[in-house]
Design a protein around this motif. Structure first.
Motif, PDB file in Angstrom:
ATOM      1  N   TRP A   1       0.838  -1.208   0.000  1.00  0.00           N
ATOM      2  CA  TRP A   1       0.000   0.000   0.000  1.00  0.00           C
ATOM      3  C   TRP A   1       0.869   1.253   0.000  1.00  0.00           C
ATOM      4  O   TRP A   1       0.591   2.224  -0.712  1.00  0.00           O
ATOM      5  CB  TRP A   1      -0.904  -0.051   1.222  1.00  0.00           C
ATOM      6  CG  TRP A   1      -1.845   1.090   1.419  1.00  0.00           C
ATOM      7  CD1 TRP A   1      -2.738   1.599   0.516  1.00  0.00           C
ATOM      8  CD2 TRP A   1      -2.013   1.851   2.622  1.00  0.00           C
ATOM      9  NE1 TRP A   1      -3.454   2.630   1.085  1.00  0.00           N
ATOM     10  CE2 TRP A   1      -3.031   2.801   2.381  1.00  0.00           C
ATOM     11  CE3 TRP A   1      -1.420   1.805   3.883  1.00  0.00           C
ATOM     12  CZ2 TRP A   1      -3.453   3.710   3.354  1.00  0.00           C
ATOM     13  CZ3 TRP A   1      -1.842   2.698   4.849  1.00  0.00           C
ATOM     14  CH2 TRP A   1      -2.841   3.647   4.587  1.00  0.00           C
ATOM     15  N   SER A   2       1.945   1.225   0.762  1.00  0.00           N
ATOM     16  CA  SER A   2       2.868   2.363   0.809  1.00  0.00           C
ATOM     17  C   SER A   2       3.627   2.509  -0.505  1.00  0.00           C
ATOM     18  O   SER A   2       3.807   3.619  -1.013  1.00  0.00           O
ATOM     19  CB  SER A   2       3.851   2.189   1.966  1.00  0.00           C
ATOM     20  OG  SER A   2       3.188   2.215   3.212  1.00  0.00           O
TER      21      SER A   2
ATOM     22  N   THR B   1       2.041   4.385  -3.477  1.00  0.00           N
ATOM     23  CA  THR B   1       1.983   5.849  -3.535  1.00  0.00           C
ATOM     24  C   THR B   1       2.810   6.354  -4.715  1.00  0.00           C
ATOM     25  O   THR B   1       2.656   7.500  -5.140  1.00  0.00           O
ATOM     26  CB  THR B   1       2.523   6.483  -2.239  1.00  0.00           C
ATOM     27  OG1 THR B   1       3.867   6.015  -2.001  1.00  0.00           O
ATOM     28  CG2 THR B   1       1.652   6.118  -1.041  1.00  0.00           C
TER      29      THR B   1
ATOM     30  N   VAL C   1      -5.069   0.206  -4.820  1.00  0.00           N
ATOM     31  CA  VAL C   1      -5.005   0.985  -3.582  1.00  0.00           C
ATOM     32  C   VAL C   1      -6.355   0.958  -2.863  1.00  0.00           C
ATOM     33  O   VAL C   1      -6.422   0.758  -1.639  1.00  0.00           O
ATOM     34  CB  VAL C   1      -4.578   2.439  -3.870  1.00  0.00           C
ATOM     35  CG1 VAL C   1      -4.779   3.318  -2.634  1.00  0.00           C
ATOM     36  CG2 VAL C   1      -3.121   2.489  -4.313  1.00  0.00           C
TER      37      VAL C   1
ATOM     38  N   GLU D   1      -7.065  -0.631   0.802  1.00  0.00           N
ATOM     39  CA  GLU D   1      -7.603   0.154   1.911  1.00  0.00           C
ATOM     40  C   GLU D   1      -8.842  -0.495   2.512  1.00  0.00           C
ATOM     41  O   GLU D   1      -9.058  -0.436   3.730  1.00  0.00           O
ATOM     42  CB  GLU D   1      -7.894   1.574   1.438  1.00  0.00           C
ATOM     43  CG  GLU D   1      -6.608   2.353   1.160  1.00  0.00           C
ATOM     44  CD  GLU D   1      -6.855   3.750   0.629  1.00  0.00           C
ATOM     45  OE1 GLU D   1      -8.019   4.055   0.253  1.00  0.00           O
ATOM     46  OE2 GLU D   1      -5.890   4.541   0.581  1.00  0.00           O
TER      47      GLU D   1
ATOM     48  N   CYS E   1       6.026   3.256   5.971  1.00  0.00           N
ATOM     49  CA  CYS E   1       4.711   3.899   5.939  1.00  0.00           C
ATOM     50  C   CYS E   1       4.837   5.403   6.178  1.00  0.00           C
ATOM     51  O   CYS E   1       4.143   6.207   5.545  1.00  0.00           O
ATOM     52  CB  CYS E   1       3.792   3.279   6.988  1.00  0.00           C
ATOM     53  SG  CYS E   1       3.270   1.585   6.638  1.00  0.00           S
TER      54      CYS E   1
ATOM     55  N   ALA F   1       6.359   7.174   3.140  1.00  0.00           N
ATOM     56  CA  ALA F   1       5.386   7.207   2.045  1.00  0.00           C
ATOM     57  C   ALA F   1       4.221   8.152   2.322  1.00  0.00           C
ATOM     58  O   ALA F   1       3.411   8.409   1.428  1.00  0.00           O
ATOM     59  CB  ALA F   1       4.848   5.801   1.792  1.00  0.00           C
TER      60      ALA F   1
ATOM     61  N   ARG G   1       1.830   7.513   4.501  1.00  0.00           N
ATOM     62  CA  ARG G   1       0.639   6.752   4.878  1.00  0.00           C
ATOM     63  C   ARG G   1       0.256   6.939   6.345  1.00  0.00           C
ATOM     64  O   ARG G   1      -0.844   6.543   6.743  1.00  0.00           O
ATOM     65  CB  ARG G   1       0.862   5.267   4.596  1.00  0.00           C
ATOM     66  CG  ARG G   1       0.942   4.898   3.118  1.00  0.00           C
ATOM     67  CD  ARG G   1      -0.291   5.319   2.360  1.00  0.00           C
ATOM     68  NE  ARG G   1      -0.403   4.664   1.056  1.00  0.00           N
ATOM     69  CZ  ARG G   1      -1.272   5.011   0.118  1.00  0.00           C
ATOM     70  NH1 ARG G   1      -2.113   6.018   0.341  1.00  0.00           N
ATOM     71  NH2 ARG G   1      -1.316   4.364  -1.036  1.00  0.00           N
TER      72      ARG G   1
END
Length: 296
Positions: free
Chosen positions: A81-82, A85, A96, A100, A137, A140, A142
Motif C-alpha cells: 500500500w505504501s 503511492t 489501492v 484500503e 509507511c 510514504a 501513509r
C-alpha cells in the motif's frame, strides 16, 4: 529410498543443491520504494516494473501475502500500500482502493494511530520488524503529516560501543539488526529529533562514527544478508536521513537493481547456496537414520 534417489539426482556437478525462492510482494514493495527514494530518475524502469508486478499480484481479497500463493497479511499489505503511492494509472488506483478496504477490515480504520498500534501489537517487543514497516509507511506519507511520531526512536548511538558492552548493558541487539538500528534510528532522528537536547547532541556527534560502522557491516556486493527487504529498509532510511549519495546507500541500491527478476519482482533472499545444501544433507541424514532404525 525414492526420496534419497530424488535428492541425489538434484545434486549438481559441484556436489551442491541449488534452489530458487518464490517472488515476494514484501521484497518487491520495499525494493521499488527504496530505489525510488535513492534516485527515482535513474531507477525508473526498475520501479515501474516492480509496481506493475504488485498490481498484478494483489490477492482476491485486496491484500498481499509473503508470496503470490500466501494469504494476505497486514505487514505485506501495508508495505505494498505504501509502495503504491509511487504508482499512477487506473489499475494502481484500484489496487489501492482494494488494499484500503482490506486494511479497514483488518485494523478497523485507516487512522495512523490505529495502524501503528496494530503493527506494534502483532510484533510485541520485537521492534526489528515493526519499526521498519512503520518507517516505510511514514516516508510514504501513509501515517499522515506527522508520521514519524509513530516510528520508535532506535538508539543507533549504541552502535559505536564495543559488542561485548552490549551484553554488559543488556542491550539485546543481534548482528543482523545493526544495519536497521543505525539507518532507521538515524532517519527518525533527522526527521523527528528528540526533545532532549543531550540526546540530540549525542546523536549528532556519533552520526559519522555510526555511518563508518554501517559501512564496515555492508558486504562488497551491497546487500545486507543478501536480503532485499533488509537492504531496502537500510537504503530508504538513509535516503530519508539525507544520505542519498553515501557509499552505503548507492551500493545498496545497486544490489537491489541487480536483484530484480525479469517479471519485475524480487525474492526475499538472493542466495540459497548454503541453506539448500544444509537442508538437503539434513534430509539425507534423517533418511539414513530411519533406514537404520527399521533394521533394528
Amino acid at each position: 529410498m525414492n526420496a534419497r534417489r530424488t535428492l541425489m539426482r538434484e545434486m549438481n556437478g559441484q556436489g551442491l543443491w541449488e534452489g530458487t525462492l518464490s517472488s515476494s510482494a514484501l521484497a518487491t514493495a520495499t525494493a521499488v520504494f527504496a530505489l525510488s527514494q535513492v534516485d527515482r530518475n535513474a531507477n525508473g524502469e526498475f520501479v515501474a516494473s516492480g509496481l506493475q508486478w504488485l498490481v498484478r499480484n494483489i490477492n482476491d481479497d485486496g491484500g498481499w501475502g509473503d508470496s503470490p500463493e500466501s494469504k494476505s497479511n497486514l505487514s505485506a499489505t501495508l508495505l505494498c500500500w505504501s509502495a503504491l503511492t509511487l504508482a499512477d494509472g487506473e489499475s494502481a488506483a484500484d489496487a489501492v482502493k482494494r488494499a484500503e478496504i482490506w486494511i479497514r477490515e483488518t485494523v478497523g480504520t485507516l487512522e495512523p494511530v490505529d495502524i501503528a498500534a496494530a503493527i506494534t501489537k502483532f510484533y510485541g517487543n520485537d521492534r526489528t520488524f515493526s519499526t521498519p514497516i512503520l518507517t516505510m509507511c511514514a516516508i510514504a506519507g501513509r501515517l499522515g503529516s506527522d508520521g514519524w511520531t509513530y516510528v520508535y526512536q532506535l538508539h543507533y548511538e549504541f552502535a559505536v560501543l564495543p559488542r561485548w558492552l552490549f551484553r554488559f548493558l543488556r542491550l539485546d541487539v543481534v548482528g543482523y539488526a545493526l544495519p536497521v538500528l543505525i539507518s532507521i534510528g538515524l532517519a527518525r532522528h533527522r526527521n523527528k529529533p528528540a526533545s532532549c537536547p543531550l540526546c540530540r547532541t549525542t546523536r549528532n556527534i556519533v552520526t559519522g562514527a555510526c555511518m563508518r560502522v554501517l559501512r564496515k557491516l555492508q558486504p562488497k556486493h551491497g546487500g545486507f544478508l543478501e536480503a532485499a527487504p533488509l537492504t531496502s529498509f537500510v537504503a530508504m532510511s538513509l535516503a530519508a536521513a539525507g544520505f542519498k549519495g553515501h557509499e552505503v546507500t548507492t551500493r545498496a541500491a545497486s544490489f537491489l537493481s541487480e536483484g530484480q527478476r525479469s517479471d519485475g519482482s524480487w525474492p526475499i533472499d538472493t542466495n540459497l547456496s548454503m541453506w539448500v545444501p544444509i537442508q538437503s544433507v539434513n534430509a539425507l541424514s534423517r533418511i539414513h537414520l530411519n533406514q537404520d532404525a527399521s533394521k533394528v
